[in-house]
Design a protein around this motif. Sequence first.
Motif, PDB file in Angstrom:
ATOM      1  N   TYR A  98      55.717 -26.182 132.184  1.00 14.11           N
ATOM      2  CA  TYR A  98      54.914 -27.174 131.484  1.00 14.11           C
ATOM      3  C   TYR A  98      55.710 -27.800 130.344  1.00 14.11           C
ATOM      4  CZ  TYR A  98      53.822 -22.974 128.646  1.00 14.11           C
ATOM      5  OH  TYR A  98      53.897 -21.817 127.900  1.00 14.11           O
ATOM      6  N   SER A  99      55.386 -29.073 130.093  1.00 16.46           N
ATOM      7  CA  SER A  99      55.972 -29.740 128.934  1.00 16.46           C
ATOM      8  C   SER A  99      55.319 -29.134 127.698  1.00 16.46           C
ATOM      9  CB  SER A  99      55.756 -31.249 129.011  1.00 16.46           C
ATOM     10  OG  SER A  99      54.377 -31.564 128.963  1.00 16.46           O
ATOM     11  N   PHE A 100      56.002 -29.265 126.559  1.00 15.07           N
ATOM     12  CA  PHE A 100      55.556 -28.552 125.359  1.00 15.07           C
ATOM     13  C   PHE A 100      56.054 -29.257 124.120  1.00 15.07           C
ATOM     14  CE2 PHE A 100      56.303 -25.443 122.025  1.00 15.07           C
ATOM     15  CZ  PHE A 100      55.182 -24.629 122.061  1.00 15.07           C
ATOM     16  N   GLY A 101      55.257 -29.231 123.082  1.00 20.27           N
ATOM     17  CA  GLY A 101      55.646 -29.721 121.770  1.00 20.27           C
ATOM     18  C   GLY A 101      54.508 -29.483 120.797  1.00 20.27           C
ATOM     19  N   TRP A 102      54.716 -29.904 119.551  1.00 21.54           N
ATOM     20  CA  TRP A 102      53.770 -29.612 118.477  1.00 21.54           C
ATOM     21  C   TRP A 102      53.150 -30.890 117.921  1.00 21.54           C
ATOM     22  CZ3 TRP A 102      52.787 -24.596 118.114  1.00 21.54           C
ATOM     23  CH2 TRP A 102      53.762 -23.689 118.509  1.00 21.54           C
ATOM     24  N   GLU A 103      51.856 -30.887 117.772  1.00 24.72           N
ATOM     25  CA  GLU A 103      51.155 -32.007 117.129  1.00 24.72           C
ATOM     26  C   GLU A 103      51.681 -32.143 115.701  1.00 24.72           C
ATOM     27  OE1 GLU A 103      48.763 -34.178 118.141  1.00 24.72           O
ATOM     28  OE2 GLU A 103      48.631 -33.339 120.154  1.00 24.72           O
ATOM     29  N   GLY A 104      51.987 -33.373 115.296  1.00 23.67           N
ATOM     30  CA  GLY A 104      52.388 -33.635 113.917  1.00 23.67           C
ATOM     31  C   GLY A 104      53.791 -33.196 113.553  1.00 23.67           C
ATOM     32  N   ARG A 105      54.600 -32.826 114.539  1.00 22.78           N
ATOM     33  CA  ARG A 105      55.985 -32.431 114.243  1.00 22.78           C
ATOM     34  C   ARG A 105      56.931 -33.387 114.935  1.00 22.78           C
ATOM     35  NH1 ARG A 105      56.295 -26.091 114.751  1.00 22.78           N
ATOM     36  NH2 ARG A 105      58.511 -26.519 114.939  1.00 22.78           N
ATOM     37  N   GLU A 106      57.544 -34.238 114.141  1.00 20.77           N
ATOM     38  CA  GLU A 106      58.441 -35.277 114.645  1.00 20.77           C
ATOM     39  C   GLU A 106      59.610 -34.714 115.440  1.00 20.77           C
ATOM     40  OE1 GLU A 106      60.412 -38.397 112.154  1.00 20.77           O
ATOM     41  OE2 GLU A 106      58.350 -38.621 111.416  1.00 20.77           O
ATOM     42  N   ASN A 107      60.116 -33.558 115.007  1.00 18.31           N
ATOM     43  CA  ASN A 107      61.298 -32.968 115.629  1.00 18.31           C
ATOM     44  C   ASN A 107      61.044 -32.469 117.054  1.00 18.31           C
ATOM     45  OD1 ASN A 107      63.923 -32.886 114.786  1.00 18.31           O
ATOM     46  ND2 ASN A 107      63.834 -30.784 114.030  1.00 18.31           N
ATOM     47  N   VAL A 108      59.822 -31.936 117.284  1.00 18.26           N
ATOM     48  CA  VAL A 108      59.447 -31.409 118.604  1.00 18.26           C
ATOM     49  C   VAL A 108      58.028 -31.903 118.910  1.00 18.26           C
ATOM     50  CG1 VAL A 108      59.233 -29.351 120.070  1.00 18.26           C
ATOM     51  CG2 VAL A 108      60.876 -29.352 118.183  1.00 18.26           C
ATOM     52  N   PRO A 109      57.879 -33.198 119.194  1.00 20.82           N
ATOM     53  CA  PRO A 109      56.542 -33.749 119.436  1.00 20.82           C
ATOM     54  C   PRO A 109      55.947 -33.264 120.768  1.00 20.82           C
ATOM     55  CG  PRO A 109      58.198 -35.417 119.857  1.00 20.82           C
ATOM     56  CD  PRO A 109      58.925 -34.222 119.297  1.00 20.82           C
ATOM     57  N   PRO A 110      54.634 -33.390 120.945  1.00 21.30           N
ATOM     58  CA  PRO A 110      53.987 -32.953 122.179  1.00 21.30           C
ATOM     59  C   PRO A 110      54.707 -33.470 123.421  1.00 21.30           C
ATOM     60  CG  PRO A 110      52.336 -33.600 120.603  1.00 21.30           C
ATOM     61  CD  PRO A 110      53.671 -33.976 120.008  1.00 21.30           C
ATOM     62  N   GLY A 111      54.909 -32.547 124.363  1.00 22.22           N
ATOM     63  CA  GLY A 111      55.499 -32.916 125.645  1.00 22.22           C
ATOM     64  C   GLY A 111      56.996 -33.147 125.643  1.00 22.22           C
ATOM     65  N   SER A 112      57.686 -32.900 124.521  1.00 19.61           N
ATOM     66  CA  SER A 112      59.107 -33.258 124.419  1.00 19.61           C
ATOM     67  C   SER A 112      60.068 -32.198 124.950  1.00 19.61           C
ATOM     68  CB  SER A 112      59.464 -33.573 122.965  1.00 19.61           C
ATOM     69  OG  SER A 112      59.336 -32.417 122.149  1.00 19.61           O
ATOM     70  N   THR A 113      59.584 -30.970 125.189  1.00 17.10           N
ATOM     71  CA  THR A 113      60.445 -29.911 125.707  1.00 17.10           C
ATOM     72  C   THR A 113      59.820 -29.358 126.990  1.00 17.10           C
ATOM     73  OG1 THR A 113      59.400 -28.095 124.469  1.00 17.10           O
ATOM     74  CG2 THR A 113      61.162 -29.321 123.347  1.00 17.10           C
ATOM     75  N   LEU A 114      60.543 -28.474 127.663  1.00 10.63           N
ATOM     76  CA  LEU A 114      60.058 -27.901 128.920  1.00 10.63           C
ATOM     77  C   LEU A 114      60.124 -26.382 128.851  1.00 10.63           C
ATOM     78  CD1 LEU A 114      59.152 -28.278 131.912  1.00 10.63           C
ATOM     79  CD2 LEU A 114      61.589 -28.194 132.505  1.00 10.63           C
ATOM     80  N   ILE A 115      59.000 -25.744 129.195  1.00 12.69           N
ATOM     81  CA  ILE A 115      58.941 -24.285 129.299  1.00 12.69           C
ATOM     82  C   ILE A 115      58.808 -23.926 130.770  1.00 12.69           C
ATOM     83  CG2 ILE A 115      57.559 -22.235 128.782  1.00 12.69           C
ATOM     84  CD1 ILE A 115      56.849 -23.647 126.111  1.00 12.69           C
TER      85      ILE A 115
END
Length: 144
Positions: free
Chosen positions: A71-88
């Motif tokens: 699944y794609s992954f990231g954090w709400e409100g975090r510019e460095n790792v926004p929602p959906g920007s990485t892959l787990i």
Amino acid sequence: MAETVRSEIEIAAPQATVFAFLTDPDKIMRWLASKATVEPHPGGIYLVDVGGKSLARGEFTEVIPVHRLAYSFGWEGRENVPPGSTLIEIDLVEKEGGGTLLRLTHSGLPDEAERASHEKGWSHYMRRLAIAAAGGDPGPDTMA
């Protein structure tokens, strides 16, 4: 250059049990989250509130029951790792004599600082998952 976290842990529980602890909102709340909304099918939402402080958001891209999740992954409100920007990617391998080997790969992290931070988080939460899936109580979340 994107960074990657790779980690493994042996869990004293069958693959189906470990898979349930990764895909059932009630079970996710036992080791990871204060709230969870997951729809474990390709295109389904992954929304997990970690400790009431950090909201992780993504979308399932691959679901092979009891064997594999991605699944794609990231954090709400975090510019460095926004929602959906990485892959787990999580693979569950049946161990001879029982138990499950969980292999996790978290790719696409933007820099070494984020890789180190996520590596620390995954190490903490994978230990909690191993305890919960084996039928134990991981206790209060000290990272939350």
